[in-house]
Design a protein around this motif. Structure first.
Motif, PDB file in Angstrom:
ATOM      1  N   LYS A  76     -58.447  26.690   9.385  1.00  0.00           N
ATOM      2  CA  LYS A  76     -56.667  26.575   8.663  1.00  0.00           C
ATOM      3  C   LYS A  76     -55.763  28.055   9.627  1.00  0.00           C
ATOM      4  O   LYS A  76     -54.822  27.532  10.463  1.00  0.00           O
ATOM      5  N   SER A  77     -56.183  28.578   8.839  1.00  0.00           N
ATOM      6  CA  SER A  77     -56.039  30.035   9.211  1.00  0.00           C
ATOM      7  C   SER A  77     -55.942  30.472  10.580  1.00  0.00           C
ATOM      8  O   SER A  77     -55.032  31.268  10.719  1.00  0.00           O
ATOM      9  N   GLU A  78     -56.967  30.561  11.018  1.00  0.00           N
ATOM     10  CA  GLU A  78     -56.900  30.869  12.602  1.00  0.00           C
ATOM     11  C   GLU A  78     -55.990  29.574  13.463  1.00  0.00           C
ATOM     12  O   GLU A  78     -54.916  30.421  14.488  1.00  0.00           O
ATOM     13  N   VAL A  79     -55.739  29.022  13.337  1.00  0.00           N
ATOM     14  CA  VAL A  79     -54.836  27.772  13.290  1.00  0.00           C
ATOM     15  C   VAL A  79     -53.451  27.995  13.712  1.00  0.00           C
ATOM     16  O   VAL A  79     -52.595  28.203  14.316  1.00  0.00           O
ATOM     17  N   LEU A  80     -53.175  28.666  12.210  1.00  0.00           N
ATOM     18  CA  LEU A  80     -51.701  29.123  11.680  1.00  0.00           C
ATOM     19  C   LEU A  80     -51.144  30.002  12.962  1.00  0.00           C
ATOM     20  O   LEU A  80     -50.212  30.257  12.560  1.00  0.00           O
ATOM     21  N   THR A  81     -52.688  31.297  12.528  1.00  0.00           N
ATOM     22  CA  THR A  81     -51.778  32.911  13.229  1.00  0.00           C
ATOM     23  C   THR A  81     -51.720  31.497  14.791  1.00  0.00           C
ATOM     24  O   THR A  81     -50.827  32.953  15.237  1.00  0.00           O
ATOM     25  N   ILE A  82     -52.221  31.599  15.966  1.00  0.00           N
ATOM     26  CA  ILE A  82     -52.025  30.579  16.578  1.00  0.00           C
ATOM     27  C   ILE A  82     -50.759  30.353  17.026  1.00  0.00           C
ATOM     28  O   ILE A  82     -49.991  30.689  17.849  1.00  0.00           O
ATOM     29  N   LEU A  83     -50.666  29.707  16.353  1.00  0.00           N
ATOM     30  CA  LEU A  83     -49.103  28.866  16.157  1.00  0.00           C
ATOM     31  C   LEU A  83     -47.525  29.901  15.754  1.00  0.00           C
ATOM     32  O   LEU A  83     -46.922  29.881  16.994  1.00  0.00           O
ATOM     33  N   ILE A  84     -47.833  30.490  15.576  1.00  0.00           N
ATOM     34  CA  ILE A  84     -47.543  31.614  14.773  1.00  0.00           C
ATOM     35  C   ILE A  84     -47.072  32.731  15.757  1.00  0.00           C
ATOM     36  O   ILE A  84     -46.097  33.296  16.239  1.00  0.00           O
ATOM     37  N   CYS A  85     -48.366  33.044  16.278  1.00  0.00           N
ATOM     38  CA  CYS A  85     -47.884  33.739  18.072  1.00  0.00           C
ATOM     39  C   CYS A  85     -47.325  33.138  18.248  1.00  0.00           C
ATOM     40  O   CYS A  85     -47.045  34.171  20.083  1.00  0.00           O
ATOM     41  N   TYR A  86     -47.938  31.630  19.179  1.00  0.00           N
ATOM     42  CA  TYR A  86     -47.285  31.257  19.738  1.00  0.00           C
ATOM     43  C   TYR A  86     -45.385  31.344  20.152  1.00  0.00           C
ATOM     44  O   TYR A  86     -44.674  31.366  20.656  1.00  0.00           O
ATOM     45  N   HIS A  87     -44.933  30.834  18.785  1.00  0.00           N
ATOM     46  CA  HIS A  87     -43.548  30.652  18.457  1.00  0.00           C
ATOM     47  C   HIS A  87     -42.985  31.808  18.535  1.00  0.00           C
ATOM     48  O   HIS A  87     -41.380  31.768  18.508  1.00  0.00           O
TER      49      HIS A  87
END
Length: 63
Positions: free
Chosen positions: A47-58
């Motif tokens: 979940k942490s990896e997915v959140l990090t990817i979303l944060i970096c994307y947005h």
């Protein structure tokens, strides 16, 4: 520009959040489907990896 330090910092914050969120939801949830079989396969990304990817994307232009 996104630096490795900012990505690492974002991951650490997201990981801390996910750990605390999982603890709180585990305490407050009730398992009403006791006879329901579920598969307990772990996903490929945490979940942490997915959140990090979303944060970096947005916020890619702001980090």
């Amino acid at each position: 520009m996104i630096t490795r330090a900012k990505i690492t910092e974002s991951f650490c914050i997201a990981d801390d959040f996910c750990k605390e969120f999982d603890n709180v939801t585990a305490e407050n949830s009730q398992n009403t489907l006791t006879n329901h079989k579920t598969k307990n396969r772990k996903g490929q990304l945490s979940k942490s990896e997915v959140l990090t990817i979303l944060i970096c994307y947005h916020f890619g232009s702001l980090l």
